[in-house]
Design a protein around this motif. Structure first.
Motif, PDB file in Angstrom:
ATOM      1  N   LEU A 150      -9.373   2.615   6.561  1.00  0.00           N
ATOM      2  CA  LEU A 150      -9.932   3.474   6.609  1.00  0.00           C
ATOM      3  C   LEU A 150     -10.335   4.074   4.820  1.00  0.00           C
ATOM      4  O   LEU A 150     -11.104   4.536   4.641  1.00  0.00           O
ATOM      5  CB  LEU A 150      -9.880   5.319   7.473  1.00  0.00           C
ATOM      6  CG  LEU A 150     -10.039   4.689   9.013  1.00  0.00           C
ATOM      7  CD1 LEU A 150     -10.030   5.905   9.759  1.00  0.00           C
ATOM      8  CD2 LEU A 150     -11.575   4.443   9.154  1.00  0.00           C
ATOM      9  N   ASN A 151      -9.535   3.512   3.887  1.00  0.00           N
ATOM     10  CA  ASN A 151      -9.666   4.122   3.195  1.00  0.00           C
ATOM     11  C   ASN A 151      -8.820   2.564   1.971  1.00  0.00           C
ATOM     12  O   ASN A 151      -8.269   2.006   3.085  1.00  0.00           O
ATOM     13  CB  ASN A 151      -8.904   5.146   2.375  1.00  0.00           C
ATOM     14  CG  ASN A 151      -7.530   5.587   2.565  1.00  0.00           C
ATOM     15  OD1 ASN A 151      -6.787   4.626   2.024  1.00  0.00           O
ATOM     16  ND2 ASN A 151      -6.627   6.488   3.220  1.00  0.00           N
ATOM     17  N   GLY A 152      -9.129   2.413   0.864  1.00  0.00           N
ATOM     18  CA  GLY A 152      -8.532   1.474   0.068  1.00  0.00           C
ATOM     19  C   GLY A 152      -6.419   1.426   0.220  1.00  0.00           C
ATOM     20  O   GLY A 152      -5.980   0.115  -0.036  1.00  0.00           O
ATOM     21  N   ASN A 153      -6.154   2.351  -0.330  1.00  0.00           N
ATOM     22  CA  ASN A 153      -4.625   2.630   0.167  1.00  0.00           C
ATOM     23  C   ASN A 153      -4.615   2.478   1.856  1.00  0.00           C
ATOM     24  O   ASN A 153      -3.302   1.017   1.257  1.00  0.00           O
ATOM     25  CB  ASN A 153      -3.895   4.169   0.624  1.00  0.00           C
ATOM     26  CG  ASN A 153      -4.067   4.767  -1.165  1.00  0.00           C
ATOM     27  OD1 ASN A 153      -5.730   4.723  -1.816  1.00  0.00           O
ATOM     28  ND2 ASN A 153      -3.575   4.579  -1.922  1.00  0.00           N
ATOM     29  N   GLU A 154      -4.407   2.574   2.451  1.00  0.00           N
ATOM     30  CA  GLU A 154      -4.085   1.767   3.774  1.00  0.00           C
ATOM     31  C   GLU A 154      -4.833   0.260   4.105  1.00  0.00           C
ATOM     32  O   GLU A 154      -4.157  -0.262   4.331  1.00  0.00           O
ATOM     33  CB  GLU A 154      -4.996   2.126   5.597  1.00  0.00           C
ATOM     34  CG  GLU A 154      -4.289   4.173   5.205  1.00  0.00           C
ATOM     35  CD  GLU A 154      -3.089   3.973   5.026  1.00  0.00           C
ATOM     36  OE1 GLU A 154      -2.484   3.772   5.888  1.00  0.00           O
ATOM     37  OE2 GLU A 154      -2.918   4.779   4.617  1.00  0.00           O
ATOM     38  N   GLN A 155      -5.719  -0.373   3.083  1.00  0.00           N
ATOM     39  CA  GLN A 155      -6.153  -1.906   3.248  1.00  0.00           C
ATOM     40  C   GLN A 155      -4.785  -2.360   2.448  1.00  0.00           C
ATOM     41  O   GLN A 155      -4.428  -3.214   3.020  1.00  0.00           O
ATOM     42  CB  GLN A 155      -7.567  -1.417   3.173  1.00  0.00           C
ATOM     43  CG  GLN A 155      -7.681  -2.798   2.363  1.00  0.00           C
ATOM     44  CD  GLN A 155      -7.792  -3.520   4.087  1.00  0.00           C
ATOM     45  OE1 GLN A 155      -8.827  -2.927   4.834  1.00  0.00           O
ATOM     46  NE2 GLN A 155      -7.317  -5.032   4.914  1.00  0.00           N
ATOM     47  N   PHE A 156      -4.071  -2.759   1.100  1.00  0.00           N
ATOM     48  CA  PHE A 156      -3.622  -3.089   0.584  1.00  0.00           C
ATOM     49  C   PHE A 156      -2.528  -2.483   1.547  1.00  0.00           C
ATOM     50  O   PHE A 156      -1.417  -3.918   1.133  1.00  0.00           O
ATOM     51  CB  PHE A 156      -3.469  -2.290  -1.344  1.00  0.00           C
ATOM     52  CG  PHE A 156      -2.874  -1.402  -1.468  1.00  0.00           C
ATOM     53  CD1 PHE A 156      -1.100  -0.917  -1.093  1.00  0.00           C
ATOM     54  CD2 PHE A 156      -3.590   0.497  -2.030  1.00  0.00           C
ATOM     55  CE1 PHE A 156      -0.402   0.254  -2.150  1.00  0.00           C
ATOM     56  CE2 PHE A 156      -2.817   1.116  -2.460  1.00  0.00           C
ATOM     57  CZ  PHE A 156      -0.786   0.755  -2.410  1.00  0.00           C
ATOM     58  N   LYS A 157      -2.372  -1.600   1.920  1.00  0.00           N
ATOM     59  CA  LYS A 157      -0.328  -1.899   2.608  1.00  0.00           C
ATOM     60  C   LYS A 157      -0.976  -2.161   3.420  1.00  0.00           C
ATOM     61  O   LYS A 157       0.518  -3.247   4.014  1.00  0.00           O
ATOM     62  CB  LYS A 157      -1.007   0.097   2.827  1.00  0.00           C
ATOM     63  CG  LYS A 157      -0.131   0.784   1.913  1.00  0.00           C
ATOM     64  CD  LYS A 157       0.430   1.917   2.039  1.00  0.00           C
ATOM     65  CE  LYS A 157      -0.662   3.118   3.196  1.00  0.00           C
ATOM     66  NZ  LYS A 157       0.136   4.738   3.719  1.00  0.00           N
ATOM     67  N   LYS A 158      -1.936  -2.074   4.189  1.00  0.00           N
ATOM     68  CA  LYS A 158      -2.419  -2.980   5.168  1.00  0.00           C
ATOM     69  C   LYS A 158      -2.279  -5.050   4.372  1.00  0.00           C
ATOM     70  O   LYS A 158      -1.460  -5.736   6.002  1.00  0.00           O
ATOM     71  CB  LYS A 158      -3.596  -3.125   6.626  1.00  0.00           C
ATOM     72  CG  LYS A 158      -3.379  -4.232   7.382  1.00  0.00           C
ATOM     73  CD  LYS A 158      -4.563  -4.283   8.320  1.00  0.00           C
ATOM     74  CE  LYS A 158      -5.250  -4.834   9.432  1.00  0.00           C
ATOM     75  NZ  LYS A 158      -6.261  -4.619  10.117  1.00  0.00           N
ATOM     76  N   ASP A 159      -2.603  -5.156   4.078  1.00  0.00           N
ATOM     77  CA  ASP A 159      -2.615  -6.380   3.309  1.00  0.00           C
ATOM     78  C   ASP A 159      -1.201  -7.159   2.865  1.00  0.00           C
ATOM     79  O   ASP A 159      -0.959  -8.310   3.295  1.00  0.00           O
ATOM     80  CB  ASP A 159      -3.935  -6.256   2.306  1.00  0.00           C
ATOM     81  CG  ASP A 159      -5.529  -6.319   2.721  1.00  0.00           C
ATOM     82  OD1 ASP A 159      -5.406  -6.443   3.542  1.00  0.00           O
ATOM     83  OD2 ASP A 159      -5.390  -6.094   1.477  1.00  0.00           O
ATOM     84  N   ASP A 160      -0.053  -5.931   2.287  1.00  0.00           N
ATOM     85  CA  ASP A 160       0.793  -6.467   1.920  1.00  0.00           C
ATOM     86  C   ASP A 160       2.164  -4.853   1.726  1.00  0.00           C
ATOM     87  O   ASP A 160       1.236  -4.460   1.702  1.00  0.00           O
ATOM     88  CB  ASP A 160       1.337  -7.386   0.868  1.00  0.00           C
ATOM     89  CG  ASP A 160       2.228  -8.198   0.744  1.00  0.00           C
ATOM     90  OD1 ASP A 160       3.213  -8.677   0.985  1.00  0.00           O
ATOM     91  OD2 ASP A 160       2.817  -8.104  -0.482  1.00  0.00           O
ATOM     92  N   ASP A 161       3.273  -5.501   2.384  1.00  0.00           N
ATOM     93  CA  ASP A 161       4.078  -4.367   2.191  1.00  0.00           C
ATOM     94  C   ASP A 161       4.047  -4.045   1.666  1.00  0.00           C
ATOM     95  O   ASP A 161       4.640  -5.081   0.328  1.00  0.00           O
ATOM     96  CB  ASP A 161       5.178  -5.059   3.230  1.00  0.00           C
ATOM     97  CG  ASP A 161       6.123  -3.614   3.656  1.00  0.00           C
ATOM     98  OD1 ASP A 161       6.981  -2.962   2.778  1.00  0.00           O
ATOM     99  OD2 ASP A 161       6.051  -3.361   4.933  1.00  0.00           O
ATOM    100  N   GLY A 162       4.486  -3.163   0.567  1.00  0.00           N
ATOM    101  CA  GLY A 162       4.985  -2.645  -0.782  1.00  0.00           C
ATOM    102  C   GLY A 162       5.815  -2.782  -1.239  1.00  0.00           C
ATOM    103  O   GLY A 162       6.784  -3.450  -2.202  1.00  0.00           O
ATOM    104  N   LEU A 163       6.745  -3.108   0.193  1.00  0.00           N
ATOM    105  CA  LEU A 163       8.697  -4.164  -0.615  1.00  0.00           C
ATOM    106  C   LEU A 163       8.182  -5.449  -1.064  1.00  0.00           C
ATOM    107  O   LEU A 163       9.200  -5.286  -1.813  1.00  0.00           O
ATOM    108  CB  LEU A 163       9.493  -3.591   0.922  1.00  0.00           C
ATOM    109  CG  LEU A 163       9.679  -2.570   0.871  1.00  0.00           C
ATOM    110  CD1 LEU A 163      10.824  -2.453   2.811  1.00  0.00           C
ATOM    111  CD2 LEU A 163      10.645  -1.451   0.523  1.00  0.00           C
ATOM    112  N   ASN A 164       7.230  -5.921  -0.211  1.00  0.00           N
ATOM    113  CA  ASN A 164       7.120  -7.500  -1.157  1.00  0.00           C
ATOM    114  C   ASN A 164       6.783  -7.485  -2.438  1.00  0.00           C
ATOM    115  O   ASN A 164       7.415  -8.743  -2.809  1.00  0.00           O
ATOM    116  CB  ASN A 164       6.455  -8.272   0.065  1.00  0.00           C
ATOM    117  CG  ASN A 164       6.450  -8.328   1.105  1.00  0.00           C
ATOM    118  OD1 ASN A 164       7.365  -7.972   1.998  1.00  0.00           O
ATOM    119  ND2 ASN A 164       5.802  -8.453   2.189  1.00  0.00           N
TER     120      ASN A 164
END
Length: 565
Positions: free
Chosen positions: A34-48
């Protein structure tokens, strides 16, 4: 007589029907970002993102970094872009992120429980001098922060840190941040219980795990068995506080839902007693509730404190027990009131084994790599291989033989690291400020250091505990709402009609079992230049009006607005 024609009926306005999208809670089926932060986290895990840093960005340079990595996922590895020099506070909220970004980074080294060896501190100091232009601030979350880091150097910095058992994993981002711990765990004579094994097990299970690397926002935690309540447990998402159960013995009282920023909340007890070996399971349950039920729709409501405010502690405990632990928790007692008002362990103190620990105060947490290397050397010269950082921007050397204490104290004092500091040196804390932070509006670190010197000169006989916390913006990284004197940076007009740096003043905040937020007097703002005059004036009134044994916070709560102005 002709009939009066009827007026045409006014149509009833149609209400706009909008479908409520919920709060983005996974546990109720709201998985759509529902926002840009949630989208980029869904697109790729930050650990990667680490792989891209090592194989692409560190070789191709700053301009090769994907924006969602630069201002998002790189935080999962402790990296924030720092503020471009020369941008004044009035432009902080006006410029686009790319206009504020410098091509250098802040890099945060996580120090769980504040635990360091002299070897680790020496490496931290060497990295500071070689890669960070000497910077190495001690934070109020027991971490160390570098500035001026180039992306090209990050893989080598990681190699050196990890070679001595340190990391930057999930030091920032929507992740389980560093776990605060009592800096005298395992050595203090008055300790109720040592929480170190729980911190180590939680770190092993949780940190770096993809199961917990996509939280609604940051998750702050603390575990301490000290009766001094030395980890600011009241303002963490989850905290375990040492208590003695009348039937079961030493264990921990469970708190959840604390946090500051622009909507501060004091954490609440769940009334549950947790034995040491069950702390990791309960921690996992609480962070899982946050992951699954936390609000992901609006960033400003995405902390655990908002969920707790809506649920209440009774429902939170019930969900924790029924859905996650699958068993009831034991009811338990609240912590006792600390007998000391300072919680930072500064000074010389006997350990339970007969040796001593020595706590000392830098100025507002500001040190440098060369000084850290000298501290490590001093500690080793005096028989110690262990040091600690504190949640008050202080440091401690452990395991010093009695006949070496005086020599160590002299060596620290020669480095301007005070073992017997004034209340102003001891109680003044400052965030990073406009020097490096993209959110800041005003300067903090140097102003705090200058303020200490000025107050020591003006009122050298003042000897009451006093906390003065200076923040460069409203986000309260320096805990302004819970300080005796909290200073929130803002721009204001001086007497000559010029826009200058200044502070909104909060008075009488406190942590401890009498925790509460500071009082704001209507219109009370102070320019940076007027700050020493103001604090001298208000402390003078406190000295004249206080009752026997009265703390500053208690006086500020009852004082007239005139006395506080």
């Amino acid at each position: 007589m002709a009939a009066t024609p009827e007026k045409p009926s006014t149509p009833t306005p149609r209400r706009k029907v909008s479908r409520h999208r919920g709060e983005g809670q996974w546990a109720v089926g709201h998985f759509t970002p529902l926002n840009g932060n949630e989208q980029f986290k869904k697109d790729d895990d930050g650990l990667n993102v680490r792989t891209r840093i090592e194989t692409i960005y560190s070789k191709a340079g700053f301009d090769s970094i994907d924006p969602n990595d630069l201002r998002g996922r790189m935080r999962w590895w402790g990296l924030y872009t720092q503020r471009k020099p020369g941008i004044d506070g009035g432009r902080t909220a006006v410029l686009e992120p790319e206009e504020l970004d410098d091509e250098f980074f802040m890099l945060r080294v996580r120090v769980d429980g504040g635990r360091l060896t002299t070897e680790q501190l020496r490496v931290i100091g060497e990295i500071s001098q070689e890669f960070a232009r000497g910077t190495a601030d001690i934070t109020d979350r027991q971490n160390v922060q570098y500035h001026w880091i180039r992306i090209e150097d990050v893989p080598e910095i990681w190699r050196r840190l990890e070679a001595v058992g340190l990391s930057t994993t999930e030091a920032c981002g929507d992740t389980p941040r560093v776990i605060l711990g009592s800096p005298v765990a395992g050595v203090a004579e008055d300790e109720i219980i040592d929480g170190t094994p729980a911190i180590e097990e939680i770190h092993r299970r949780i940190i770096g795990s993809p199961e917990f690397s996509n939280l609604p926002r940051k998750f702050k935690s603390a575990i301490s068995g000290s009766p001094l309540l030395d980890v600011a447990h009241e303002i963490n998402d989850v905290a375990f506080v040492g208590v003695r159960h009348p039937e079961h013995g030493p264990g921990f009282d469970l708190w959840v839902g604390g946090g500051l920023s622009t909507n501060p909340k004091i954490g609440q007890r769940l009334g549950a007693w947790v034995p040491l070996d069950e702390v990791p399971d309960v921690f996992t349950g609480v962070i899982s509730i946050f992951r699954d039920y936390g609000y992901r729709r609006l960033r400003n409501r995405a902390r655990l404190k908002f969920l707790l405010a809506d649920w209440g502690p009774e429902k939170f405990r019930r969900v924790l027990e029924d859905e996650y632990l699958k068993r009831p928790l034991i009811d338990g007692p609240a912590p006792e009131q600390p007998v000391e008002r300072w919680r930072d362990h500064v000074g010389v103190h006997r350990q339970r084994d007969g040796r001593f620990y020595v706590g000392f105060a830098p100025r507002v947490g500001r040190v440098d790599g060369a000084t850290l290397a000298k501290i490590a050397e001093l500690a080793e010269e005096h028989g110690s291989g262990r040091l600690r950082t504190t949640a008050e921007q202080k440091m401690i050397v452990l395991d010093v033989a009695e006949d070496r204490v005086d020599s160590l104290v002299a060596g620290l004092e020669a480095l301007d690291l005070r073992v017997t500091p004034s209340p102003f040196r001891r109680g003044t804390m400052a965030c990073t400020g406009i020097e490096f932070c993209k959110l800041a509006i005003v300067e903090t670190k140097q102003r705090g250091a200058t303020l200490i010197d000025e107050l020591e000169r003006r009122i050298p006989d003042f000897d009451e505990p006093i906390t003065i916390n200076i923040n460069g913006c409203p986000n309260a990284c320096a805990r302004i709402q819970v300080a005796d004197i909290g200073l929130k940076g803002q721009l204001m007009m001086n007497s000559a009609g010029e826009q200058v740096e200044g502070y909104q003043v909060h008075l009488g905040g406190a942590l401890g079992l009498e925790a509460g937020f500071g009082r704001k007097v209507r219109g009370l703002k102070v320019t940076a230049d007027e700050l020493p005059d103001y604090i001298e004036r208000v402390l003078g009134r406190f000295g004249k009006e206080r009752e026997e044994g009265e703390r500053f916070a208690a006086w500020a709560a009852r004082a007239s607005e005139e006395a506080l102005s």
